[in-house]
Design a protein around this motif. Structure first.
Motif, PDB file in Angstrom:
ATOM      1  N   LYS A  92      38.602  17.226 -77.781  1.00  0.00           N
ATOM      2  CA  LYS A  92      37.140  17.097 -77.768  1.00  0.00           C
ATOM      3  C   LYS A  92      36.672  15.654 -77.660  1.00  0.00           C
ATOM      4  N   GLN A  93      37.490  14.690 -78.090  1.00  0.00           N
ATOM      5  CA  GLN A  93      37.031  13.306 -78.143  1.00  0.00           C
ATOM      6  C   GLN A  93      37.164  12.563 -76.813  1.00  0.00           C
ATOM      7  N   VAL A  95      36.328  11.062 -73.327  1.00  0.00           N
ATOM      8  CA  VAL A  95      34.976  10.674 -72.928  1.00  0.00           C
ATOM      9  C   VAL A  95      34.568  11.231 -71.576  1.00  0.00           C
ATOM     10  N   THR A 105      28.454  10.530 -73.814  1.00  0.00           N
ATOM     11  CA  THR A 105      29.628  11.333 -74.141  1.00  0.00           C
ATOM     12  C   THR A 105      29.231  12.728 -74.621  1.00  0.00           C
ATOM     13  N   ARG A 107      30.453  14.009 -77.219  1.00  0.00           N
ATOM     14  CA  ARG A 107      30.287  13.882 -78.673  1.00  0.00           C
ATOM     15  C   ARG A 107      28.853  13.524 -79.035  1.00  0.00           C
ATOM     16  N   ASP A 116      27.048  15.712 -87.536  1.00  0.00           N
ATOM     17  CA  ASP A 116      28.404  15.180 -87.687  1.00  0.00           C
ATOM     18  C   ASP A 116      29.358  16.183 -88.327  1.00  0.00           C
ATOM     19  N   TRP A 119      30.593  18.487 -85.789  1.00  0.00           N
ATOM     20  CA  TRP A 119      31.563  17.812 -84.914  1.00  0.00           C
ATOM     21  C   TRP A 119      32.928  17.771 -85.576  1.00  0.00           C
ATOM     22  N   ASP A 120      32.962  17.415 -86.849  1.00  0.00           N
ATOM     23  CA  ASP A 120      34.240  17.356 -87.565  1.00  0.00           C
ATOM     24  C   ASP A 120      34.908  18.724 -87.608  1.00  0.00           C
ATOM     25  N   LYS A 124      38.177  22.784 -80.340  1.00  0.00           N
ATOM     26  CA  LYS A 124      38.113  22.521 -78.900  1.00  0.00           C
ATOM     27  C   LYS A 124      36.706  22.853 -78.397  1.00  0.00           C
TER      28      LYS A 124
END
Length: 487
Positions: A92-93, A95, A105, A107, A116, A119-120, A124
């Motif tokens: 997922k990270q 860019v 991005t 993200r 957040d 996100w954590d 996938k």
């Protein structure tokens, strides 16, 4: 969280302003031809590759461009059409098409809407969500994709290229361009791989994984899926979830691929160095990758195997398929017989420039790897040999000098570039680097082609930095004696 997304969009605009992007157009305008405008670049494809390529070109000061995509708006690329995985394979990270801007991005887009903590918790990226992100990317950057416009053929006309168009979204029947970027995806330099063993089957009882498949119609049916790669596994899962009576996956390989080998050397160094490694190393690396094969993701495979009516069969070599008494009868080379109702080909795509209608009439003039490189014993590979042997600006090269000089103006920014330039024109990890190379190279070509006009611009430039009132001229005396210091 809509306010947070609006704030992110303002952040994107602020970031572009701080970076002075996009700059003013500097390319010398090409004169009209018979009253028709000439575009500097036409990008074919408004999916991920086409979007980031267009963004890169615009950021290079190449503003006179058009972007065409044959799909309706929001349905470009495979993500919500024939791609059937639940999530992306890529971490997922990564860019992706952000092109060096944190605010672009995935993200940033995700956190702006979900926070957040979400996100954590995300493992996938869900496939449809990636498409939503690309839709937002296009909108926030105001990239002018013209949808429902298909490029039928690219025709050389002197120093220019004419693109013949069709589709409900077209504004004209053809356009002229100095250069063309084929951001046409996984099959962008070829076609679906259709094995000959389905030639005798009625079309209604087989489909390729890239086709629009009516999965609900498979409820209660027996299904055979050819292959165990990602697309094969995803289509098997769809059939099972639609209620298929059984799904059997047939693979020639003796065992399931389990290791994504290229992940072991993935780095900025690999991406940057690959085009300069020389033919021997490029061929060896890509040959090894093809031989070992990229496995289907673990989640996708478990999505199939959790069904008790799913079967994986390895070491199966198909001799023929026949349609007998309303069913498909499959014969293997070792004498086994399998009866089924429907066949799905998870056999991927072939790189085959001759199959591209856009290049009709001159695709045979394109230099392929088999024309430029003699592979060592034990490393022969027909599919690798069919890839175009590209220049470092992603452009096609002539197989025989002088037979197709216009080919250098067509840039293959799709899967067909893999053997020559690496995974920089299709896969999420290297897409921004590839777009940067492409834009820089095209900018350099335009400047060199128009150097005489740029020279004249240099000579003609007369905007003063100083007005003449900033100083007073004095005559130098016959003898200048330095003044003594006081005290």
């Amino acid at each position: 969280m809509a306010g947070s997304l609006r704030a992110l969009e303002q952040r994107v605009r602020d970031d572009l302003a701080c970076l002075c992007l996009p700059p003013a157009n500097w390319v010398v305008p090409a004169p009209p031809v018979d009253g028709r405008p000439v575009h500097d670049v036409v990008v074919i494809g408004g999916g991920m590759c086409g979007l980031v390529a267009s963004f890169a070109l615009r950021n290079a000061g190449i503003r006179n461009l058009r972007i065409f995509d044959r799909a309706p708006a929001g349905f470009e690329g495979p993500w919500v059409t024939y791609a059937r995985m639940e999530t992306l394979r890529s971490p997922k990270q990564l860019v992706g098409p952000a092109y060096g801007m944190a605010s672009l991005t995935f993200r940033a887009w995700f956190v702006a809407q979900h926070g957040d903590a979400a996100w954590d918790a995300l493992d996938k990226i869900p496939r449809p969500m990636w498409m939503d992100y690309l839709r937002w990317y296009r909108r926030v950057l105001a990239l002018p994709v013209e949808n429902e416009v298909e490029v039928l053929r690219i025709v050389p006309e002197g120093e220019l290229l004419r693109l013949d168009l069709r589709g409900d979204g077209r504004r004209e029947d053809s356009v002229l361009a100095r250069r063309v970027v084929m951001a046409t995806g996984r099959d962008g330099t070829g076609r679906a791989n259709i094995p000959a063993f389905v030639n005798d089957l009625p079309r209604h009882c087989w489909a390729h994984s890239s086709d629009a498949i009516d999965f609900p119609a498979l409820k209660g049916k027996r299904v055979v899926v050819i292959g165990v790669g990602a697309s094969a596994v995803d289509n098997a899962a769809e059939a099972l979830e639609a209620g298929a009576a059984e799904v059997r996956q047939l693979a020639r390989r003796r065992e399931m691929p389990t290791i994504n080998k290229l992940m072991g050397i993935g780095s900025f160094g690999f991406t940057a160095a690959f085009p300069d490694l020389g033919d021997d190393w490029r061929w060896r690396i890509m040959h090894y990758s093809f031989q070992t094969q990229t496995p289907a993701p673990r989640g996708s495979t478990l999505r199939v195997s959790r069904h008790p009516n799913a079967y994986f069969h390895f070491g199966v070599d198909i001799e023929r398929m026949a349609f007998i008494d309303g069913e498909v009868v499959i014969s293997t080379t070792d004498g086994k017989i399998l009866h089924t109702d429907s066949v799905i080909l998870g056999t991927g795509f072939l790189v085959e420039p001759l199959a591209r209608t856009e290049l009709d009439g001159y695709a045979d003039k394109i230099a392929l790897w088999r024309d430029r490189y003699q592979s060592p014993a034990g490393l022969q590979h027909a599919q690798l040999g069919a890839f175009p042997y590209l220049a470092d600006d992603f452009s096609f090269q002539e197989r025989d000098p002088g037979t197709g000089p216009w080919l250098s103006r067509i840039h293959c920014f799709n899967y067909g570039a893999s053997v020559s330039l690496g995974k920089t024109s299709g896969d999420i990890p290297g897409i921004s680097e590839g777009a940067s190379w492409l834009a820089r190279a095209i900018a350099a070509k335009f400047y060199a082609e128009d150097i005489e006009q740029h020279w004249q611009r240099l000579l003609a430039y007369d905007t003063p930095e100083l007005r003449g009132d900033e100083w007073t001229a004095t005559d130098l005396p016959d003898e200048a004696v330095p003044a003594r210091a006081a005290g």
